[in-house]
Design an enzyme around this catalytic site. Sequence first.
Site, PDB file in Angstrom:
ATOM      1  N   LYS A   1       0.830  -1.201   0.000  1.00 62.63           N
ATOM      2  CA  LYS A   1       0.000   0.000   0.000  1.00 62.63           C
ATOM      3  C   LYS A   1       0.866   1.253   0.000  1.00 62.63           C
ATOM      4  O   LYS A   1       0.599   2.220  -0.735  1.00 62.63           O
ATOM      5  CB  LYS A   1      -0.912  -0.014   1.224  1.00 62.63           C
ATOM      6  CG  LYS A   1      -1.706   1.264   1.454  1.00 62.63           C
ATOM      7  CD  LYS A   1      -2.653   1.127   2.628  1.00 62.63           C
ATOM      8  CE  LYS A   1      -1.945   1.087   3.960  1.00 62.63           C
ATOM      9  NZ  LYS A   1      -1.530   2.426   4.449  1.00 62.63           N
TER      10      LYS A   1
ATOM     11  N   GLY B   1      -5.319   8.544   5.845  1.00 68.09           N
ATOM     12  CA  GLY B   1      -4.537   9.638   6.410  1.00 68.09           C
ATOM     13  C   GLY B   1      -3.337  10.018   5.561  1.00 68.09           C
ATOM     14  O   GLY B   1      -3.042  11.204   5.374  1.00 68.09           O
TER      15      GLY B   1
ATOM     16  N   SER C   1       3.972  12.109  13.185  1.00 69.23           N
ATOM     17  CA  SER C   1       3.926  11.298  11.969  1.00 69.23           C
ATOM     18  C   SER C   1       5.015  11.735  10.998  1.00 69.23           C
ATOM     19  O   SER C   1       5.296  12.926  10.862  1.00 69.23           O
ATOM     20  CB  SER C   1       2.557  11.430  11.294  1.00 69.23           C
ATOM     21  OG  SER C   1       2.546  10.775  10.040  1.00 69.23           O
ATOM     22  N   SER C   2       5.597  10.767  10.292  1.00 68.35           N
ATOM     23  CA  SER C   2       6.549  11.079   9.231  1.00 68.35           C
ATOM     24  C   SER C   2       5.848  11.496   7.948  1.00 68.35           C
ATOM     25  O   SER C   2       6.489  11.980   7.014  1.00 68.35           O
ATOM     26  CB  SER C   2       7.412   9.837   8.943  1.00 68.35           C
ATOM     27  OG  SER C   2       6.625   8.797   8.391  1.00 68.35           O
TER      28      SER C   2
ATOM     29  N   SER D   1       8.940   6.701  12.497  1.00 71.52           N
ATOM     30  CA  SER D   1       8.852   5.884  11.283  1.00 71.52           C
ATOM     31  C   SER D   1       9.849   6.321  10.213  1.00 71.52           C
ATOM     32  O   SER D   1       9.498   6.549   9.056  1.00 71.52           O
ATOM     33  CB  SER D   1       7.425   5.935  10.726  1.00 71.52           C
ATOM     34  OG  SER D   1       6.482   5.539  11.690  1.00 71.52           O
TER      35      SER D   1
ATOM     36  N   ASP E   1       3.618  -0.454  11.408  1.00 65.78           N
ATOM     37  CA  ASP E   1       2.375  -1.070  10.944  1.00 65.78           C
ATOM     38  C   ASP E   1       2.340  -2.577  11.160  1.00 65.78           C
ATOM     39  O   ASP E   1       1.355  -3.227  10.805  1.00 65.78           O
ATOM     40  CB  ASP E   1       2.144  -0.744   9.463  1.00 65.78           C
ATOM     41  CG  ASP E   1       1.653   0.685   9.252  1.00 65.78           C
ATOM     42  OD1 ASP E   1       1.094   1.262  10.209  1.00 65.78           O
ATOM     43  OD2 ASP E   1       1.833   1.224   8.149  1.00 65.78           O
TER      44      ASP E   1
ATOM     45  N   LYS F   1      -9.371  -1.341   4.079  1.00 69.28           N
ATOM     46  CA  LYS F   1      -8.543  -0.129   3.968  1.00 69.28           C
ATOM     47  C   LYS F   1      -7.159  -0.466   3.431  1.00 69.28           C
ATOM     48  O   LYS F   1      -6.569   0.315   2.679  1.00 69.28           O
ATOM     49  CB  LYS F   1      -8.437   0.553   5.327  1.00 69.28           C
ATOM     50  CG  LYS F   1      -7.709   1.892   5.288  1.00 69.28           C
ATOM     51  CD  LYS F   1      -7.748   2.557   6.645  1.00 69.28           C
ATOM     52  CE  LYS F   1      -7.273   4.005   6.541  1.00 69.28           C
ATOM     53  NZ  LYS F   1      -5.892   4.140   6.086  1.00 69.28           N
TER      54      LYS F   1
END
Length: 430
Positions: free
Chosen positions: A21, A91, A164-165, A192, A309, A410
């Site tokens: 993904k 996101g 978040s990266s 991340s 993840d 998703k």
Amino acid sequence: MDVRIMPTPRLEGELQALSSKNYTTRYMLAAALAEGTSTILYPARSDDSDAMRRCIRDLGAVLEEDGERMTITGFGRRPKAVKELNVGNAGAVLRFLMGVASFLPEVTFVNAYPKSLGQRPQDDLIDALGQLGVTVEHNGGKLPITIRGGRPRGGKIRVSGAISSQYLSSLLFLTPLLDEDSEIEVLNDLKSKVVVRQTLDVLRQAGITVEAAEDLMHYRVPGGQRYRAGTYTVEGDYPGSAAILAAAAVTRSDVTVHRLREDSLQGERAVVDVLRSMNVPLTHEGGSVRVRGNGNLKAGEFDGDAFTDGVLAMVAASVFAEGTSRFYNVENLRYKECDRITDFLAELRKAGADVEERRSEIIVHGKPEGVRGGAVIDSHYDHRVIMALSIVGLRAKEPIVIRDAHHVAKSYPDFFEHLESIGGRVERIG
């Protein structure tokens, strides 16, 4: 759709890993930002990648698909003016396209999932876009978000990497197209980092030059660059495969997952080493991971930021390990589709797991004898939570029901079909 996961003593078979993904969405964005036609081989089919498909079409890209082949004719730095964009519950797609939207006079990102993506903060990216001269209207840092741009300008940009990266990745996709050179400084650590390396890998393949510091906290980006149209091949997805591998680890099994490159830049590749350290019998050769599970796992301590993840799948496996496992450096899990620490552990407890949380840690007191199950569990609309709870259900004494399990689409629409193909017992409800 709800699902009932039945206790399953044995799994056996072979699977082709779904396509990544993360790489699919990045290749699609690079192709859309090119002036020419690009080809993407083996693109992922998921809600997230479909959101990127939909939005780049809205912005003027021409996209055609034929089986495992996608062609995209891009719009370069001239996206078509639109009033609204709907990224669904994706996101990363939201954050990447907030950067691209800086070229538009005005566009609103709608709040289609108020209980999930609508709760996630975007303040750090909003602040960074303001440094580029872009005006952003927002709801306390959350959706709906309206961007008024037109001519973003380069220069010195500071962005926090603590949450978040993806904020940084958005800027890395945008700044090469600006007229001016840019210098990006990352503040407050960077979560991340392995995912940022994937972004840099895609940019390199698209002909974009970025000078990155070794610690990934500082960047120099020459302006006036153009994305090069090209051909991209999407590799197999480690985050989704982590759930299949964990399922094999907690049961008696002989399961092989193909298309998982040993040299992949996906951080979740580390789940193979995590499972090894948990005493799971496996091999990783020729791009295939084979697990011959015996259900006997041992606890360990793991830096979850290395495989963000894949953490929930590994936590699910550790529920059945002998001893106490600790997953640390995982606070960023709180800012996903749900709070993947508090919310996920609450559901694990319903199934009978013995788990604790700290601000940035998950602690699991393993139960090698299994858990009681027999519970109805909330998915919190989170695909990773759904997959991880399914792993627990395989070794529960009584079936568990997972509500709203269709949200697994998703990232992994065929998850339950794949699980069934190797012997998993799944009953669909409603």
